[in-house]
Design an enzyme around this catalytic site. Structure first.
Site, PDB file in Angstrom:
ATOM      1  N   ARG A 103       0.947  -1.303  -0.065  1.00  0.00           N
ATOM      2  CA  ARG A 103      -0.001   0.035   0.044  1.00  0.00           C
ATOM      3  C   ARG A 103       0.921   1.147   0.044  1.00  0.00           C
ATOM      4  NH1 ARG A 103      -5.029   1.817  -1.083  1.00  0.00           N
ATOM      5  NH2 ARG A 103      -6.007   2.945   0.696  1.00  0.00           N
ATOM      6  N   THR A 378      -9.047   0.587  -9.455  1.00  0.00           N
ATOM      7  CA  THR A 378      -8.468  -0.511  -8.839  1.00  0.00           C
ATOM      8  C   THR A 378      -8.697  -1.769 -10.043  1.00  0.00           C
ATOM      9  OG1 THR A 378      -9.139   0.513  -7.108  1.00  0.00           O
ATOM     10  CG2 THR A 378      -8.625  -1.853  -6.826  1.00  0.00           C
ATOM     11  N   THR A 396      -4.146  -0.669  -7.173  1.00  0.00           N
ATOM     12  CA  THR A 396      -4.853   0.445  -7.428  1.00  0.00           C
ATOM     13  C   THR A 396      -4.140   1.718  -7.671  1.00  0.00           C
ATOM     14  OG1 THR A 396      -6.738   1.758  -6.789  1.00  0.00           O
ATOM     15  CG2 THR A 396      -5.333   1.072  -5.159  1.00  0.00           C
ATOM     16  N   ASN A 398      -6.345   4.214  -6.967  1.00  0.00           N
ATOM     17  CA  ASN A 398      -7.534   4.669  -6.331  1.00  0.00           C
ATOM     18  C   ASN A 398      -8.371   5.178  -7.423  1.00  0.00           C
ATOM     19  OD1 ASN A 398      -9.260   5.355  -4.384  1.00  0.00           O
ATOM     20  ND2 ASN A 398      -8.468   7.637  -4.249  1.00  0.00           N
ATOM     21  N   ASP A 420      -8.009   8.287   0.214  1.00  0.00           N
ATOM     22  CA  ASP A 420      -8.464   7.342   1.022  1.00  0.00           C
ATOM     23  C   ASP A 420      -8.254   7.613   2.539  1.00  0.00           C
ATOM     24  OD1 ASP A 420      -9.420   5.682  -0.610  1.00  0.00           O
ATOM     25  OD2 ASP A 420      -7.962   4.300  -0.967  1.00  0.00           O
ATOM     26  N   SER A 449      -7.788   1.022   3.489  1.00  0.00           N
ATOM     27  CA  SER A 449      -8.320   0.477   2.092  1.00  0.00           C
ATOM     28  C   SER A 449      -9.325  -0.142   2.406  1.00  0.00           C
ATOM     29  CB  SER A 449      -7.157  -0.164   1.617  1.00  0.00           C
ATOM     30  OG  SER A 449      -7.600  -0.832   0.425  1.00  0.00           O
ATOM     31  N   SER A 450     -10.154  -0.401   1.388  1.00  0.00           N
ATOM     32  CA  SER A 450     -11.200  -1.383   1.284  1.00  0.00           C
ATOM     33  C   SER A 450     -10.990  -2.792   0.377  1.00  0.00           C
ATOM     34  CB  SER A 450     -12.512  -0.898   0.725  1.00  0.00           C
ATOM     35  OG  SER A 450     -12.761   0.363   1.410  1.00  0.00           O
ATOM     36  N   GLY A 471     -13.842   0.615  -4.928  1.00  0.00           N
ATOM     37  CA  GLY A 471     -13.745   1.334  -3.692  1.00  0.00           C
ATOM     38  C   GLY A 471     -14.536   0.609  -2.731  1.00  0.00           C
TER      39      GLY A 471
HETATM   40  O1  DON Z   1      -8.056   1.230  -1.232  1.00  0.00           O
HETATM   41  C1  DON Z   1      -9.164   1.327  -1.732  1.00  0.00           C
HETATM   42  O2  DON Z   1      -9.920   1.105  -0.928  1.00  0.00           O
HETATM   43  C2  DON Z   1      -9.375   2.334  -2.869  1.00  0.00           C
HETATM   44  N1  DON Z   1      -8.474   3.077  -3.123  1.00  0.00           N
HETATM   45  C3  DON Z   1      -9.938   1.454  -4.060  1.00  0.00           C
HETATM   46  C4  DON Z   1     -10.373   2.118  -5.266  1.00  0.00           C
HETATM   47  C5  DON Z   1     -10.968   1.439  -6.432  1.00  0.00           C
HETATM   48  O3  DON Z   1     -11.379   0.302  -6.049  1.00  0.00           O
HETATM   49  C6  DON Z   1     -11.567   1.946  -7.466  1.00  0.00           C
HETATM   50  N2  DON Z   1     -11.832   1.058  -8.325  1.00  0.00           N
HETATM   51  N3  DON Z   1     -12.974   1.095  -9.229  1.00  0.00           N
END
Ligand code: DON
Length: 566
Positions: A103, A378, A396, A398, A420, A449-450, A471
């Site tokens: 990350r 992502t 990702t 983001n 985030d 993060s998710s 996300g």
């Molecule tokens: O880490 C995270 O949770 C976000 N930055 C993920 C972003 C994401 O999944 C965008 N995708 N469609």
């Protein structure tokens, strides 16, 4: 019988497509496959093909993951990356598990209020657009660490196919052409030096794109590994980019970046073992919370996509997201009370105010209190190799194309992962997620993060490899894909393709994919007090199920995602 028929049709389709020439792979994207040896499911057919070629050479799943990661940075630039970060979950064939956190981190001069005006309000989009939105990238260090520990083919062999793709060019899919047009119209303005290789009036499907700067960057990474990115020419180009455009990442930030092997997060649902990512991702913890909250309910009896099961799942989702908002953040900076959050008595208590006939208003759900009085853009890829090792990676920038900043003459995009963090605790981020002090900005801290790369075992055997972008909807997308297979016996392709819904506590609404649910069911849920927001599509789940010695792949029809294997 139905499943055997589908199995036959899909196998036939796969056998007729699997030897397809990568140059025409865009016309016949393999969405599903059933095979018996090794498989890659990723967001782009060319990346899946490169992963497959590594597996065919005898490389293991980690080798293939590294090759796919670099390939996605070339062919799927909206999310595939070397300027971002992610998480890797590994299960070796004997059952040993590992998780790698690559990350991004806040730069060392980042501070709590860096995205606020003097009056304490948030400066709109400052954490999303341009150089100040960029976290220190983790991907290259992560790939090096993974290779050091588990790589079996040479580092160079894993990167060379991506260098060739970038150098020799490749044809765009419709989605990638649309993406580049979006980039030119909305993100080009964040660049201090125009990335001329992307600039074009109108990208069309089938146009070839050539990424010579990126090929050179990849060549340096191939030659010098970690130092090819975090030191020397590329590090200098990154810091010069920062200086030209008011970013704050320094050469020390780059040199000091380290990905981290962390304890895998492990939990159980019925007779399945779930192996997922712990903090600084909230994904694994929320997934395990939701599964435990749901375990006592007979979801199968309620029926797939019935008002009863959607209600029940949405209620569990709300409660987990409420906990996320208060308790989760970077474990190197705060104490994440994982034991308490995952305690089965706590989770039973968490559902004690659940009503089967009425929605519980989010306003009356709060992050849990452990002192309750009771005895209770992502991208993801999934890989299984010929030896039975499995890898699940979500990575990702983001949002789509990250900060929009292409590092001048280095040809790659930088993330906008700083969003985030909670720029202002209590205020929503891009995904509407509310965070608290636990996820406030601090120098060198990782943003919450998710991402939920996950591997499942059934009765001690490898059963499923799964994950998705999206996300905040990542966690619920993974949850529902797992439940679709375990509770509703869907094939993995059906489990991936079927409609999805999502509740994240705040805002108090169920996000739902339009035209994928019965309008009567929605009506009933509205009568129970649920509100809805329709969206075109959620997630791009890429998964593999291992059953009776066969690998069954499911690539999401919502994107160019494809299965490749042998
Ligand atoms: O880490 C995270 O949770 C976000 N930055 C993920 C972003 C994401 O999944 C965008 N995708 N469609």
């Amino acid at each position: 019988m139905y499943r055997i028929f589908i199995l036959f049709c899909v196998s036939f389709c796969f056998l007729s497509c699997v030897n397809s020439n990568p140059s025409n792979v865009h016309d016949e994207i393999d969405k599903s496959a059933i095979i018996d040896s090794a498989m890659v499911v990723s967001a782009h057919p060319l990346a899946s093909e490169i992963g497959k070629s590594i597996l065919k050479k005898g490389g293991n799943a980690i080798d293939a993951a590294i090759a796919v990661q670099f390939a996605l940075a070339v062919v799927h630039p909206s999310a595939g990356n070397i300027g971002g970060g992610g998480f890797m979950v590994i299960r070796l064939n004997k059952g040993d598990c590992y998780t790698l956190d690559f990350r991004e981190k806040a730069p060392s001069t980042a501070h709590r209020d860096m995205y606020l005006n003097d009056d304490g309000t948030i400066v709109k989009r400052l954490s999303l657009d341009g150089s100040l939105a960029v976290g220190v990238p983790g991907t290259v260090d992560g790939m090096c660490k993974a290779h050091q520990k588990f790589g079996s083919l040479s580092w160079g062999e894993l990167i060379q196919p991506s260098i060739e793709l970038a150098q020799n060019g490749f044809p765009l899919t419709q989605l990638e052409a649309d993406g580049l047009n979006y980039f030119v119209n909305s993100k080009l303005k964040f660049n201090s030096i125009e990335p001329s290789f992307i600039v074009k009036d109108n990208w069309l499907k089938g146009d070839s794109i050539y990424l010579h700067d990126l090929a050179n960057t990849l060549y340096l990474i191939k030659a010098k590994r970690r130092a090819g990115f975090y030191e020397g020419e590329i590090a200098l180009k990154i810091t010069q980019e920062m200086e030209r455009s008011s970013g704050v990442i320094t050469s020390e930030d780059l040199q000091n970046y380290e990905s981290i092997w962390r304890e895998p997060l492990i939990g159980y649902y019925k007779n399945y073992k779930i192996i997922s990512m712990g903090p600084p991702s909230s994904g694994g913890a929320c997934l395990l919370q939701m599964l435990k909250m749901l375990e006592p309910f007979d979801l199968n009896q309620m029926g797939l996509h019935s008002y009863k099961s959607i209600h029940c799942i949405a209620e569990a989702e709300k409660r987990a997201f409420a906990d996320r908002s208060k308790y989760m953040g970077d474990p190197d900076f705060i104490d994440v009370p994982l034991t308490q959050l995952l305690d089965s008595m706590y989770l039973k208590h968490r559902m004690s105010n659940y009503s089967s006939i009425m929605a519980t208003l989010s306003d009356s759900i709060f992050p849990g209190n452990f002192n309750f009085k009771e005895s209770d853009q992502t991208t993801h890829y999934s890989i299984v190799d010929t030896y039975g090792n499995a890898v699940s990676v979500t990575t990702t920038l983001n949002s789509s194309y990250g900060s929009g900043v292409v590092v001048g003459s280095a040809g790659f995009l930088l993330n906008n992962e700083m969003d985030d963090f909670s720029s202002k605790p209590g205020q929503p981020n891009l995904y509407g997620l509310i965070g608290g002090e636990a996820n406030s900005i601090q120098p060198n801290k990782r943003m919450l993060s998710s991402m939920t790369p996950t591997i499942l075992e059934k009765n001690g055997q490898l059963f499923m490899v799964v994950g998705t972008p999206g996300g905040s909807t990542i966690i619920t997308g993974v949850l529902q894909t797992i439940l679709n297979v375990i509770e509703y016996d869907l094939s993995i392709q059906d489990a991936v393709s079927i409609g999805r819904f999502h509740h994240q506590w705040r805002p108090d609404e169920i996000k739902i994919e339009s035209n994928k649910f019965d309008s009567l069911v929605i009506q009933q849920l509205k009568q129970m007090g649920h509100s809805f927001k329709s969206v075109n599509s959620m997630n791009r789940v890429d998964a593999i199920v291992i059953s009776e010695g066969l690998l069954e792949g499911g690539a999401d029809p919502r994107g160019d995602d494809s299965c490749s294997g042998f």
